[in-house]
Design a protein around this motif. Structure first.
Motif, PDB file in Angstrom:
ATOM      1  N   SER A 105       0.818  -1.328   0.024  1.00  0.00           N
ATOM      2  CA  SER A 105       0.008   0.026   0.016  1.00  0.00           C
ATOM      3  C   SER A 105       0.911   1.301   0.171  1.00  0.00           C
ATOM      4  O   SER A 105       0.358   2.224  -0.182  1.00  0.00           O
ATOM      5  N   TYR A 119     -12.377   7.729  -6.785  1.00  0.00           N
ATOM      6  CA  TYR A 119     -12.186   7.063  -5.510  1.00  0.00           C
ATOM      7  C   TYR A 119     -10.547   6.488  -5.372  1.00  0.00           C
ATOM      8  O   TYR A 119      -9.719   6.849  -4.419  1.00  0.00           O
ATOM      9  N   LYS A 120      -9.822   6.244  -6.476  1.00  0.00           N
ATOM     10  CA  LYS A 120      -8.376   5.902  -6.646  1.00  0.00           C
ATOM     11  C   LYS A 120      -7.732   7.198  -6.214  1.00  0.00           C
ATOM     12  O   LYS A 120      -6.489   7.009  -5.477  1.00  0.00           O
ATOM     13  N   LYS A 131      -7.841   7.861  -2.437  1.00  0.00           N
ATOM     14  CA  LYS A 131      -7.048   6.716  -1.678  1.00  0.00           C
ATOM     15  C   LYS A 131      -5.462   7.157  -1.785  1.00  0.00           C
ATOM     16  O   LYS A 131      -4.964   6.917  -0.834  1.00  0.00           O
ATOM     17  N   GLU A 132      -5.160   7.504  -2.936  1.00  0.00           N
ATOM     18  CA  GLU A 132      -3.802   7.789  -3.221  1.00  0.00           C
ATOM     19  C   GLU A 132      -3.358   9.326  -2.351  1.00  0.00           C
ATOM     20  O   GLU A 132      -2.241   9.296  -1.655  1.00  0.00           O
ATOM     21  N   ARG A 173      -4.858  10.186   0.568  1.00  0.00           N
ATOM     22  CA  ARG A 173      -4.851   9.922   1.782  1.00  0.00           C
ATOM     23  C   ARG A 173      -3.348   9.205   2.227  1.00  0.00           C
ATOM     24  O   ARG A 173      -3.166   9.287   3.439  1.00  0.00           O
ATOM     25  N   LYS A 174      -2.857   8.617   1.465  1.00  0.00           N
ATOM     26  CA  LYS A 174      -1.501   8.141   1.739  1.00  0.00           C
ATOM     27  C   LYS A 174      -0.687   9.127   2.267  1.00  0.00           C
ATOM     28  O   LYS A 174       0.410   8.814   2.966  1.00  0.00           O
TER      29      LYS A 174
END
Length: 91
Positions: free
Chosen positions: A26, A51-52, A55-56, A58-59
């Motif tokens: 991840s 969404y992707k 998600k990225e 949030r890293k």
């Protein structure tokens, strides 16, 4: 002897799969979203792309530099705007 050969074959098989598993962690950057690299056979709809991207983002800085995060945020904003435009009823 046969038992030793089976153990050796199982060990080699297990060790050869470790690099492939390591590539799917991840903490890896998504080069396709970031710079349109390594996008072979990858087609996403708008909602999946949003969404992707989210998600990225949030890293955070543990994976991406601040400049890369800004670029991802800009792409998220652009994609969200496209979705809003498509969802507007014709007037």
């Amino acid at each position: 002897m046969r038992k030793m050969a089976m153990i050796l074959a199982a060990t080699l098989c297990t060790l050869s799969s470790v690099p492939a598993f390591a590539q799917t962690t991840s903490t890896q950057k998504d080069e396709c979203l970031l710079a349109s690299k390594n996008c072979m056979n990858q087609v996403d709809d708008i909602r999946k792309r949003i969404y992707k991207l989210d998600k990225e983002i949030r890293k955070g800085t543990r994976v991406y530099t601040p400049q890369e995060l800004k670029r991802l945020q800009d792409k998220l904003n652009e994609t969200s705007e496209i979705l809003r435009t498509l969802e507007k009823p014709d007037s």
